[in-house]
Design an enzyme around this catalytic site. Structure first.
Site, PDB file in Angstrom:
ATOM      1  N   THR A  51       0.823  -1.215   0.000  1.00  0.00           N
ATOM      2  CA  THR A  51       0.000   0.000   0.000  1.00  0.00           C
ATOM      3  C   THR A  51       0.849   1.254   0.000  1.00  0.00           C
ATOM      4  OG1 THR A  51      -1.773  -1.169   1.102  1.00  0.00           O
ATOM      5  CG2 THR A  51      -1.781   1.207   1.352  1.00  0.00           C
ATOM      6  N   TYR A  65      -7.976   0.659  -3.710  1.00  0.00           N
ATOM      7  CA  TYR A  65      -6.797   1.195  -4.376  1.00  0.00           C
ATOM      8  C   TYR A  65      -5.992   0.024  -4.915  1.00  0.00           C
ATOM      9  CZ  TYR A  65      -4.676  -0.438  -0.089  1.00  0.00           C
ATOM     10  OH  TYR A  65      -4.283  -1.237   0.943  1.00  0.00           O
ATOM     11  N   THR A 131       1.489  -4.590   4.164  1.00  0.00           N
ATOM     12  CA  THR A 131       1.339  -4.899   5.583  1.00  0.00           C
ATOM     13  C   THR A 131       0.720  -6.281   5.826  1.00  0.00           C
ATOM     14  OG1 THR A 131      -0.805  -3.792   5.663  1.00  0.00           O
ATOM     15  CG2 THR A 131       1.136  -2.470   6.251  1.00  0.00           C
ATOM     16  N   ASP A 132       0.045  -6.846   4.810  1.00  0.00           N
ATOM     17  CA  ASP A 132      -0.705  -8.096   5.035  1.00  0.00           C
ATOM     18  C   ASP A 132       0.191  -9.251   5.476  1.00  0.00           C
ATOM     19  OD1 ASP A 132      -2.907  -6.696   4.299  1.00  0.00           O
ATOM     20  OD2 ASP A 132      -3.240  -7.715   2.392  1.00  0.00           O
ATOM     21  N   LYS A 204      -0.084  -8.117  12.643  1.00  0.00           N
ATOM     22  CA  LYS A 204      -1.095  -7.136  12.214  1.00  0.00           C
ATOM     23  C   LYS A 204      -2.386  -7.448  12.957  1.00  0.00           C
ATOM     24  CE  LYS A 204      -3.041  -5.073   8.050  1.00  0.00           C
ATOM     25  NZ  LYS A 204      -3.097  -5.040   6.577  1.00  0.00           N
ATOM     26  N   GLU A 325       0.669 -35.769  25.966  1.00  0.00           N
ATOM     27  CA  GLU A 325       0.077 -36.364  24.762  1.00  0.00           C
ATOM     28  C   GLU A 325       0.856 -35.990  23.485  1.00  0.00           C
ATOM     29  OE1 GLU A 325      -4.241 -36.099  23.008  1.00  0.00           O
ATOM     30  OE2 GLU A 325      -4.289 -36.079  25.203  1.00  0.00           O
TER      31      GLU A 325
HETATM   32  N1  ASP Z   1      -2.916  -5.521   0.682  1.00  0.00           N
HETATM   33  C1  ASP Z   1      -1.844  -4.624   1.002  1.00  0.00           C
HETATM   34  C2  ASP Z   1      -0.539  -5.398   0.981  1.00  0.00           C
HETATM   35  O1  ASP Z   1      -0.263  -6.116   1.893  1.00  0.00           O
HETATM   36  C3  ASP Z   1      -2.067  -3.998   2.321  1.00  0.00           C
HETATM   37  C4  ASP Z   1      -1.020  -3.032   2.763  1.00  0.00           C
HETATM   38  O2  ASP Z   1       0.072  -2.943   2.250  1.00  0.00           O
HETATM   39  O3  ASP Z   1      -1.314  -2.308   3.739  1.00  0.00           O
HETATM   40  O4  ASP Z   1       0.209  -5.253   0.062  1.00  0.00           O
END
Ligand code: ASP
Length: 366
Positions: A51, A65, A131-132, A204, A325
């Site tokens: 992002t 986006y 961020t993902d 996250k 276990e």
């Molecule tokens: N979907 C995006 C990614 O991980 C989210 C982000 O960068 O905040 O590339």
């Protein structure tokens, strides 16, 4: 009244202009001084997309986006004052949304980080990343980078085109952190929204909010505020130069699947994974890593076939308690690693051994 203000402003204008000119000349002079810029640390930015490099059709659109659009030079160009913190160079590794991250790309990135830091001219590396899956790549780097120099992973929650985009300040802080000597030897760091986290513990926690990265069990390591770095604690687990792992000559990572536990669990996903090419399964169990009875039977069968099964937890914090276990079932437990981090560590462990006791030792040390 109005006239007085206007007159005063008119009188003050030349003085303000002269002061501004003096200030600008001083700043420009300082930037030009060869001795000063040579004294600046050298930071390499390795960009992978996300992002932070994303664009939306309008400034008020922060959700719909496209990630991974702008290249590394555009990112660098968006941060005023970066050249006064460090001598910056940029390199594009890939330009993707991090939901599409693969272990092949992680390997390529980690090899490049090692190459750059081995060279001796670079004092620190910043990796820009979506961020993902940022926590997965950061933890992977934490296990395989062979340098004490700072490696900082950063990104943003809002695209570059948004009002109040968080990318430029996050990048400024990440470069400041990568330039800072106190960041050495602390393992790979994740820096967003003013907080510094250790790669092992960060996750996250919010789908959309800018304050999404947390280290639920142990808290962040410190803060980086407007480029000023303060550390309060460090990780006690093995990382970077202190690990037993190497990616030298490693063409690909052993495949490992994560299977999510829930009510009405079945055997199906485990059996499908066993039929596929998987070498390991991380089970994201409920509570303290509890496994639905039917699923447990399938996992026991998988373990008997030599697939390494790690019992982790979907809860978000806490230790998965090792019980008697587990010995019988030949299950490894994930300590405090969440399932996605346990998967990264299991992949690295499988590059060395399939011995369950050895792998359990690895989970206790990293
Ligand atoms: N979907 C995006 C990614 O991980 C989210 C982000 O960068 O905040 O590339």
């Amino acid at each position: 009244m109005n006239m007085i203000i206007r007159t005063e402003t008119r009188l003050l204008a030349p003085i303000i202009a002269a002061m501004t000119l003096t200030l600008l000349t001083a700043i420009a002079g300082a930037a030009e001084q060869p001795s000063l810029s040579a004294a600046l640390p050298s930071v390499k930015i390795l960009a992978t997309g996300g992002t932070i490099a994303g664009t939306a059709p309008s400034p008020t659109e922060t959700k719909e986006y496209k990630a991974g659009v702008l290249d590394v030079n555009r990112l660098i160009g968006s941060v005023p004052g970066l050249d006064r913190v460090a001598r910056i160079s940029g390199e594009q590794i890939v330009n993707i949304g991090s939901q599409n991250m693969t272990s092949e790309i992680m390997l390529r990135l980690a090899n490049r980080v090692n190459e750059v830091l081995r060279g001796g001219e670079t004092d620190g590396v910043v990796v820009t990343h979506g961020t993902d899956t940022m926590e997965e790549t950061a933890y992977f780097l934490n296990l395989v980078v062979k340098s004490d120099k700072p490696v900082v992973v950063a990104g943003s929650m809002r695209p570059a085109t948004a009002i109040s985009a968080d990318g430029p300040l996050n990048l400024f802080n990440a470069v400041s952190l990568a330039s800072n000597k106190t960041a050495r030897g602390k393992g790979v760091l994740v820096a967003l929204n003013d907080r510094i986290h250790g790669a092992r513990d960060v996750t996250k926690t919010n789908t959309t909010n800018v304050d999404t990265f947390m280290s639920p069990d142990f808290g962040c390591l410190g803060y980086v505020l407007d480029g000023r770095v303060s550390f309060y604690r460090t990780t006690t687990r093995r990382h970077t130069t202190g690990t037993e792992f190497t990616i030298e000559g490693l063409a690909k990572m052993p495949p490992v699947e994560v299977i999510y536990g829930h009510a009405d669990g079945s055997k199906e996903l485990v059996e499908a994974a066993v039929r596929g090419r998987t070498e390991g399964i991380v089970y994201a169990g409920a509570g303290d890593g509890s496994i639905f009875e039917l699923t447990k039977e399938a996992l026991r069968d998988a373990a008997k076939k030599g697939i390494v099964v790690v019992r982790s937890a979907r809860v978000g914090s806490g230790i998965v308690t090792r019980i008697s276990e587990d010995e019988k079932d030949r299950f490894v437990t994930s300590d405090t690693l969440n399932p996605q981090k346990a998967r990264i560590l299991l992949m690295m462990a499988l590059t060395k051994t399939r011995d369950i006791r050895e792998i359990q030792r690895i989970f206790a040390e990293y």
